[in-house]
Scaffold this motif. Structure first.
Motif, PDB file in Angstrom:
ATOM      1  N   PRO A   1      37.889 -61.017 -98.093  1.00 32.54           N
ATOM      2  CA  PRO A   1      38.985 -60.044 -98.019  1.00 32.54           C
ATOM      3  C   PRO A   1      38.925 -58.991 -99.123  1.00 32.54           C
ATOM      4  N   LEU A   2      38.465 -59.368-100.320  1.00 31.21           N
ATOM      5  CA  LEU A   2      38.333 -58.358-101.381  1.00 31.21           C
ATOM      6  C   LEU A   2      37.384 -57.252-100.950  1.00 31.21           C
ATOM      7  N   PHE A   3      36.286 -57.658-100.339  1.00 33.37           N
ATOM      8  CA  PHE A   3      35.327 -56.659 -99.862  1.00 33.37           C
ATOM      9  C   PHE A   3      35.970 -55.762 -98.805  1.00 33.37           C
ATOM     10  N   LEU A   4      36.716 -56.370 -97.855  1.00 37.82           N
ATOM     11  CA  LEU A   4      37.326 -55.572 -96.785  1.00 37.82           C
ATOM     12  C   LEU A   4      38.329 -54.573 -97.348  1.00 37.82           C
ATOM     13  N   VAL A   5      39.134 -55.044 -98.332  1.00 40.97           N
ATOM     14  CA  VAL A   5      40.127 -54.150 -98.937  1.00 40.97           C
ATOM     15  C   VAL A   5      39.433 -52.988 -99.647  1.00 40.97           C
ATOM     16  N   MET A   6      38.404 -53.308-100.428  1.00 46.33           N
ATOM     17  CA  MET A   6      37.682 -52.261-101.150  1.00 46.33           C
ATOM     18  C   MET A   6      37.024 -51.283-100.176  1.00 46.33           C
ATOM     19  N   ALA A   7      36.502 -51.813 -99.079  1.00 42.60           N
ATOM     20  CA  ALA A   7      35.877 -50.949 -98.080  1.00 42.60           C
ATOM     21  C   ALA A   7      36.918 -50.018 -97.453  1.00 42.60           C
ATOM     22  N   LYS A   8      38.104 -50.586 -97.134  1.00 39.40           N
ATOM     23  CA  LYS A   8      39.191 -49.785 -96.534  1.00 39.40           C
ATOM     24  C   LYS A   8      39.614 -48.671 -97.491  1.00 39.40           C
TER      25      LYS A   8
ATOM     26  N   GLY B   1      37.797 -47.255 -99.545  1.00 40.29           N
ATOM     27  CA  GLY B   1      36.660 -46.385 -99.840  1.00 40.29           C
ATOM     28  C   GLY B   1      36.102 -46.596-101.241  1.00 40.29           C
ATOM     29  N   LEU B   2      36.309 -47.789-101.803  1.00 42.99           N
ATOM     30  CA  LEU B   2      35.872 -48.025-103.188  1.00 42.99           C
ATOM     31  C   LEU B   2      34.549 -48.778-103.287  1.00 42.99           C
ATOM     32  N   THR B   3      34.038 -49.274-102.150  1.00 45.56           N
ATOM     33  CA  THR B   3      32.727 -49.918-102.238  1.00 45.56           C
ATOM     34  C   THR B   3      31.720 -48.851-102.637  1.00 45.56           C
ATOM     35  N   ASN B   4      30.670 -49.307-103.303  1.00 50.91           N
ATOM     36  CA  ASN B   4      29.684 -48.384-103.868  1.00 50.91           C
ATOM     37  C   ASN B   4      30.241 -47.517-104.989  1.00 50.91           C
ATOM     38  N   THR B   5      31.407 -47.901-105.526  1.00 51.69           N
ATOM     39  CA  THR B   5      31.863 -47.301-106.775  1.00 51.69           C
ATOM     40  C   THR B   5      32.095 -48.445-107.764  1.00 51.69           C
ATOM     41  N   LEU B   6      32.105 -48.091-109.052  1.00 55.23           N
ATOM     42  CA  LEU B   6      32.301 -49.128-110.064  1.00 55.23           C
ATOM     43  C   LEU B   6      33.700 -49.732-109.990  1.00 55.23           C
ATOM     44  N   TRP B   7      34.653 -48.977-109.360  1.00 53.59           N
ATOM     45  CA  TRP B   7      36.011 -49.516-109.235  1.00 53.59           C
ATOM     46  C   TRP B   7      36.011 -50.865-108.529  1.00 53.59           C
ATOM     47  N   ALA B   8      35.138 -51.012-107.547  1.00 57.21           N
ATOM     48  CA  ALA B   8      35.090 -52.258-106.773  1.00 57.21           C
ATOM     49  C   ALA B   8      34.698 -53.443-107.646  1.00 57.21           C
ATOM     50  N   LEU B   9      34.037 -53.155-108.787  1.00 54.10           N
ATOM     51  CA  LEU B   9      33.640 -54.235-109.697  1.00 54.10           C
ATOM     52  C   LEU B   9      34.667 -54.446-110.797  1.00 54.10           C
TER      53      LEU B   9
ATOM     54  N   SER C   1      48.417 -57.038-110.902  1.00 52.42           N
ATOM     55  CA  SER C   1      47.029 -57.360-110.573  1.00 52.42           C
ATOM     56  C   SER C   1      46.939 -58.700-109.828  1.00 52.42           C
ATOM     57  N   PHE C   2      47.883 -59.606-110.134  1.00 53.94           N
ATOM     58  CA  PHE C   2      47.885 -60.877-109.399  1.00 53.94           C
ATOM     59  C   PHE C   2      48.179 -60.643-107.918  1.00 53.94           C
ATOM     60  N   LEU C   3      49.225 -59.841-107.637  1.00 57.62           N
ATOM     61  CA  LEU C   3      49.586 -59.597-106.243  1.00 57.62           C
ATOM     62  C   LEU C   3      48.437 -58.935-105.492  1.00 57.62           C
ATOM     63  N   LEU C   4      47.815 -57.937-106.130  1.00 56.65           N
ATOM     64  CA  LEU C   4      46.788 -57.163-105.435  1.00 56.65           C
ATOM     65  C   LEU C   4      45.466 -57.916-105.291  1.00 56.65           C
ATOM     66  N   PHE C   5      45.065 -58.625-106.351  1.00 56.60           N
ATOM     67  CA  PHE C   5      43.699 -59.142-106.350  1.00 56.60           C
ATOM     68  C   PHE C   5      43.596 -60.657-106.281  1.00 56.60           C
ATOM     69  N   VAL C   6      44.734 -61.355-106.294  1.00 54.39           N
ATOM     70  CA  VAL C   6      44.687 -62.802-106.104  1.00 54.39           C
ATOM     71  C   VAL C   6      45.498 -63.192-104.869  1.00 54.39           C
ATOM     72  N   LEU C   7      46.794 -62.828-104.877  1.00 51.15           N
ATOM     73  CA  LEU C   7      47.651 -63.282-103.777  1.00 51.15           C
ATOM     74  C   LEU C   7      47.255 -62.631-102.448  1.00 51.15           C
ATOM     75  N   ALA C   8      47.129 -61.307-102.450  1.00 52.62           N
ATOM     76  CA  ALA C   8      46.793 -60.620-101.193  1.00 52.62           C
ATOM     77  C   ALA C   8      45.466 -61.113-100.615  1.00 52.62           C
ATOM     78  N   PRO C   9      44.385 -61.211-101.415  1.00 51.87           N
ATOM     79  CA  PRO C   9      43.139 -61.721-100.840  1.00 51.87           C
ATOM     80  C   PRO C   9      43.243 -63.189-100.396  1.00 51.87           C
ATOM     81  N   THR C  10      44.099 -63.980-101.094  1.00 52.35           N
ATOM     82  CA  THR C  10      44.251 -65.372-100.671  1.00 52.35           C
ATOM     83  C   THR C  10      44.907 -65.432 -99.296  1.00 52.35           C
ATOM     84  N   ILE C  11      45.976 -64.615 -99.118  1.00 52.31           N
ATOM     85  CA  ILE C  11      46.582 -64.538 -97.786  1.00 52.31           C
ATOM     86  C   ILE C  11      45.550 -64.000 -96.801  1.00 52.31           C
ATOM     87  N   GLY C  12      44.782 -63.013 -97.253  1.00 57.70           N
ATOM     88  CA  GLY C  12      43.752 -62.420 -96.403  1.00 57.70           C
ATOM     89  C   GLY C  12      42.727 -63.438 -95.947  1.00 57.70           C
TER      90      GLY C  12
END
Lengths: 292, 319
Positions: free
Chosen positions: A141-148, A150-158, B47-58
């Motif tokens: 899901p992190l990848f999908l969110v970053m892709a949505k 438009g942050l993949t292929n940018t350092l923001w995604a890391l 940052s928890f909501l965006l990068f932990v909770l949301a992806p966990t639900i995801g």
């Protein structure tokens, strides 16, 4: 070996002195073998980086003396991959994550250690619980969110995904617990608010704790392979760990000397920083265990 | 479970608030604290909501979908979960991951302790410093660099390791290409990198044991083994516990070593669960199923951590 020393000791009535000399020799033998096993691979790769031909490198036994040292391999690294970009990207990524975590973890750690508010225990349980949800689990899901976004292929995604750190909050909360309560009470009587207490009383006393978290966070994300592999598809935006793998090729197709030179250039700066800051790094990592 | 642990950990003497908040007059909460807490917690909470909770639900939501990146997913109910039970590859991957994780854990806990104890014996400071730095150094070098170095050293015909093993009569071992040895290679390389961390944490634990206790035991006539097993080890148990928890969580997340050394192979012999998730999601583009496997990994980590906390209550001694 150890057991035989122990068994024979009482029968032969070896003097404690003799016995202790035997044990000390054994101790040093084990330590030296272990240290050799750690140092030798690095020494070998450094030597490989300076050798002119691959045939020389695969000769067994490896000759300790290198007749014609060359730095040509280092030049070839820069021809094959944008090595400096890798280094720069890695510095930006690991540095930004570290800076962000120092902010999120110190403020949250202070709140959990020093402030009274409703739901504190529940929130803290959630923080601890999230230790069991590593990034590896939520990577899709992190990848999908970053892709949505438009942050993949940018350092923001890391940089963005690791900003929250349960480990860091825990570490700094323990640290703030250890500071005497009289300090903030005195500051409060003098009329200081929480912001002033935090910035002018607490933070100045937190250097070592912040350094501990900073060093651990920086090394961890400097070395991460999974996130850049998933998020970045463009060589120019890649970080050093993936860059080395790219240089080496999937099945070791590259020239050994060039790969060795790349690895050496990735390791030497770390080694220099490590030697300069050794006392602090050792302290930091050692205390991470004591504080938990 | 988690709740009680946390309450013990909080240990600041505050009584748990039992009555309804509004009518309890004796609460010492200052009126300003709530807002201050909200402000101080905001960066973490965001940052928890965006990068932990949301992806966990995801990840939970995705596990009910068939999703391949090209089209939007289709809802397939529990199909991914039933697939888990019939997936013999996943079973094999979990088996190899568990075996490798146990070996990595054992090396870190046992060899780490042995080397830490040896490091704490009497020796000149500069020599101790040299050992300590050498042991720790691989920990700060990136896993991919470490794995690349070892990919050369473990080469079957041209590698130094087999060359040296030849002196003690060991025939050329196919470290990276045989299903028996590939997991061993992954375990050795990962432990080689991480054991320095365990050693250092152990050393800090050993140094925190007061000398008076050891001296008292010597006066009472206890020998070195008795002192180690009756005094040092029990007093060290919180450190052991910390290392077991950390090393277990890390050992189940190994990714770089098999990726670089063996590509998870041959077959699935050295594939870890994280690598399986990566392959399923980003090489087979089966994102739904990869998420389902991710949930199983999360459950494994939760169960293991809970077991460890329960066991630790019986065996860990907090002086």
């Amino acid at each position: 070996m150890t057991t035989s020393t122990i068994k024979t000791a009482p029968r032969r009535r070896a003097t404690p002195r003799l016995q202790s000399i035997g044990l000390r020799v054994l101790t040093f033998a084990i330590l030296i073998v272990a240290a050799f096993a750690i140092v030798a691979p690095f020494a070998w790769i450094f030597r490989a980086a300076l050798s002119p031909s691959d045939a020389e490198l695969y000769r067994l036994p490896p000759s300790l003396v290198v007749n014609d040292l060359t730095t040509a391999n280092f030049g070839k690294v820069f021809e094959q991959v944008p090595f400096l970009r890798f280094v720069l990207n890695s510095i930006v990524v690991a540095g930004s994550i570290t800076a962000a975590q120092l902010i999120t973890c110190s403020t949250a750690g202070y709140a959990f250690a020093r402030l009274e508010f409703r739901g504190k225990n529940v929130l803290f349980a959630i923080v601890i619980g999230s230790l069991m949800i590593p990034l590896q689990v939520t990577i899709v899901p992190l990848f999908l969110v970053m892709a949505k976004l438009g942050l993949t292929n940018t350092l923001w995604a890391l940089i963005l995904p690791p900003i929250f750190s349960a480990f860091g909050i825990f570490l700094l909360r323990q640290h703030f617990f250890s500071l005497p309560k009289d300090l903030d009470e005195a500051a409060r009587i003098d009329g200081a608010g929480h912001a002033r207490i935090f910035f002018q009383v607490m933070l100045p006393l937190s250097g070592p704790a912040l350094a501990t978290l900073g060093i651990i966070t920086f090394t961890y994300w400097w070395n991460d392979l999974l996130l850049p592999l998933v998020m970045i598809n463009d060589t120019q935006t890649q970080t050093l760990p993936v860059g080395l793998v790219l240089l080496a090729g999937r099945f070791s197709s590259g020239s050994l000397g060039t790969i060795a030179a790349g690895i050496t250039m990735a390791i030497i700066p770390v080694l220099i920083v490590f030697i300069i800051a050794q006392r602090h790094i050792v302290q930091s990592i050692a205390s991470s265990g004591l504080k938990l | 479970m988690t709740n009680t642990t946390v309450r013990q950990a909080v240990g600041d003497g505050r009584k748990p608030a039992t009555h309804g908040g509004e009518i309890a007059p004796k609460r010492r909460t200052r009126p300003g604290d709530g807002w201050a807490a909200a402000a101080f917690l905001a960066p973490s909470a965001g940052s928890f909501l965006l990068f932990v909770l949301a992806p966990t639900i995801g990840v939970i939501a995705l596990s009910f979908y068939s999703w391949n990146l090209l089209s939007d997913g289709t809802f397939i109910g529990l199909d991914n979960f039933t697939r888990l039970f019939s997936d013999s590859r996943l079973v094999a991957v979990y088996r190899s991951t568990t075996t490798m994780a146990l070996a990595i854990l054992a090396i870190n806990i046992v060899i780490g302790l042995l080397l830490a104890v040896l490091l704490e014996t009497r020796m000149p400071r500069i020599i101790r410093g040299f050992f300590r730095l050498s042991f720790l150094f691989p920990f700060v070098v990136s896993s991919s660099a470490v794995a690349l170095i070892w990919r050369f050293l473990l080469n079957k015909d041209l590698g130094l390791v087999n060359y040296w093993l030849g002196f003690i009569g060991v025939d050329h071992i196919d470290w990276l290409g045989s299903s028996a040895w590939a997991p061993v290679a992954v375990v050795l390389v990962n432990s080689w990198k991480t054991v320095g961390f365990s050693i250092l944490v152990y050393v800090a634990g050993l140094q925190s044991i007061p000398n008076e206790i050891k001296e008292a035991a010597i006066v009472d006539g206890a020998n070195a083994w008795q002192r180690f097993f009756r005094i040092t080890l029990p007093l060290l148990s919180p450190t052991v516990f910390f290392l077991v928890v950390i090393n277990t969580i890390n050992a189940f997340q190994v990714f770089a070593e098999p990726r670089v050394l063996t590509q998870g192979g041959p077959g699935d012999a050295s594939r870890t669960v994280v690598e399986f998730i990566y392959d399923t999601a980003f090489q087979s583009f089966d994102l739904g199923y990869a998420s389902t496997v991710g949930i199983t990994l999360m459950l494994v980590l939760v169960v293991l951590t809970l077991i460890q906390f329960r066991v630790s209550r019986r065996f860990t001694f907090y002086g």
